[in-house]
Scaffold this motif. Structure first.
Motif, PDB file in Angstrom:
ATOM      1  N   TYR A  34       9.201 -43.518 -27.769  1.00  0.00           N
ATOM      2  CA  TYR A  34       7.978 -43.185 -27.061  1.00  0.00           C
ATOM      3  C   TYR A  34       7.812 -44.058 -25.829  1.00  0.00           C
ATOM      4  O   TYR A  34       8.174 -45.220 -25.817  1.00  0.00           O
ATOM      5  N   LYS A  35       7.251 -43.481 -24.815  1.00  0.00           N
ATOM      6  CA  LYS A  35       7.111 -44.144 -23.525  1.00  0.00           C
ATOM      7  C   LYS A  35       5.642 -44.310 -23.155  1.00  0.00           C
ATOM      8  O   LYS A  35       4.758 -43.703 -23.739  1.00  0.00           O
ATOM      9  N   LYS A  36       5.429 -45.134 -22.136  1.00  0.00           N
ATOM     10  CA  LYS A  36       4.098 -45.415 -21.608  1.00  0.00           C
ATOM     11  C   LYS A  36       4.152 -45.183 -20.103  1.00  0.00           C
ATOM     12  O   LYS A  36       5.102 -45.589 -19.444  1.00  0.00           O
ATOM     13  N   VAL A  37       3.143 -44.522 -19.550  1.00  0.00           N
ATOM     14  CA  VAL A  37       3.077 -44.234 -18.124  1.00  0.00           C
ATOM     15  C   VAL A  37       2.069 -45.186 -17.493  1.00  0.00           C
ATOM     16  O   VAL A  37       0.920 -45.260 -17.926  1.00  0.00           O
ATOM     17  N   VAL A  38       2.534 -45.933 -16.475  1.00  0.00           N
ATOM     18  CA  VAL A  38       1.706 -46.946 -15.830  1.00  0.00           C
ATOM     19  C   VAL A  38       1.552 -46.611 -14.351  1.00  0.00           C
ATOM     20  O   VAL A  38       2.537 -46.389 -13.649  1.00  0.00           O
ATOM     21  N   LEU A  39       0.305 -46.584 -13.887  1.00  0.00           N
ATOM     22  CA  LEU A  39       0.014 -46.382 -12.468  1.00  0.00           C
ATOM     23  C   LEU A  39       0.142 -47.714 -11.758  1.00  0.00           C
ATOM     24  O   LEU A  39      -0.564 -48.665 -12.074  1.00  0.00           O
ATOM     25  N   VAL A  40       1.076 -47.803 -10.807  1.00  0.00           N
ATOM     26  CA  VAL A  40       1.329 -49.049 -10.086  1.00  0.00           C
ATOM     27  C   VAL A  40       0.533 -49.097  -8.789  1.00  0.00           C
ATOM     28  O   VAL A  40      -0.044 -50.125  -8.446  1.00  0.00           O
ATOM     29  N   ASN A  41       0.468 -47.971  -8.076  1.00  0.00           N
ATOM     30  CA  ASN A  41      -0.221 -47.938  -6.793  1.00  0.00           C
ATOM     31  C   ASN A  41      -0.697 -46.513  -6.531  1.00  0.00           C
ATOM     32  O   ASN A  41       0.028 -45.559  -6.799  1.00  0.00           O
ATOM     33  N   CYS A  42      -1.889 -46.370  -5.978  1.00  0.00           N
ATOM     34  CA  CYS A  42      -2.444 -45.043  -5.683  1.00  0.00           C
ATOM     35  C   CYS A  42      -1.873 -44.431  -4.418  1.00  0.00           C
ATOM     36  O   CYS A  42      -1.854 -43.217  -4.281  1.00  0.00           O
ATOM     37  N   GLY A  43      -1.471 -45.255  -3.503  1.00  0.00           N
ATOM     38  CA  GLY A  43      -1.015 -44.724  -2.233  1.00  0.00           C
ATOM     39  C   GLY A  43      -2.197 -44.408  -1.336  1.00  0.00           C
ATOM     40  O   GLY A  43      -3.288 -44.948  -1.495  1.00  0.00           O
TER      41      GLY A  43
END
Length: 101
Positions: A34-43
């Motif tokens: 299982y994986k985790k999705v991480v927001l690093v930068n919105c842009g």
């Protein structure tokens, strides 16, 4: 590393499971599927990122705005790699930077 007895994710250098105390051996390690999705930068397009966060998580406007402002922030956890890649492609199409862990 992953403990077979209790299912806890431990550090790679751990000799004992931090939750159950069981001694970990090389043959008892399994990669967590299982994986985790991480927001690093919105842009630059923060508004569209907030909209996508709301659609993905079902969060309210204030919660989604908070997640987008306080990066890195976890968007979802315990999903398959295919789902994680689909989410990553969606967010990267609107200019956000995403990591899959």
């Amino acid at each position: 590393m992953f403990c077979h007895k209790c299912g806890t994710q431990n550090e790679e250098i751990a000799r004992f499971c931090r939750a159950c105390g069981r001694q970990l051996k090389n043959d008892s390690f399994v990669n967590n599927p299982y994986k985790k999705v991480v927001l690093v930068n919105c842009g630059r397009n923060k508004l569209n990122v907030i909209k996508e966060i709301r659609m993905l998580t079902g969060a309210g406007l204030a919660e989604a705005k908070n997640l987008s402002e306080h990066t890195p922030s976890t968007l979802t956890e315990n999903i398959t790699e295919a789902e994680a890649m689909q989410i990553k492609n969606t967010f990267e199409a609107i200019g956000a930077t995403i990591e899959i862990r």
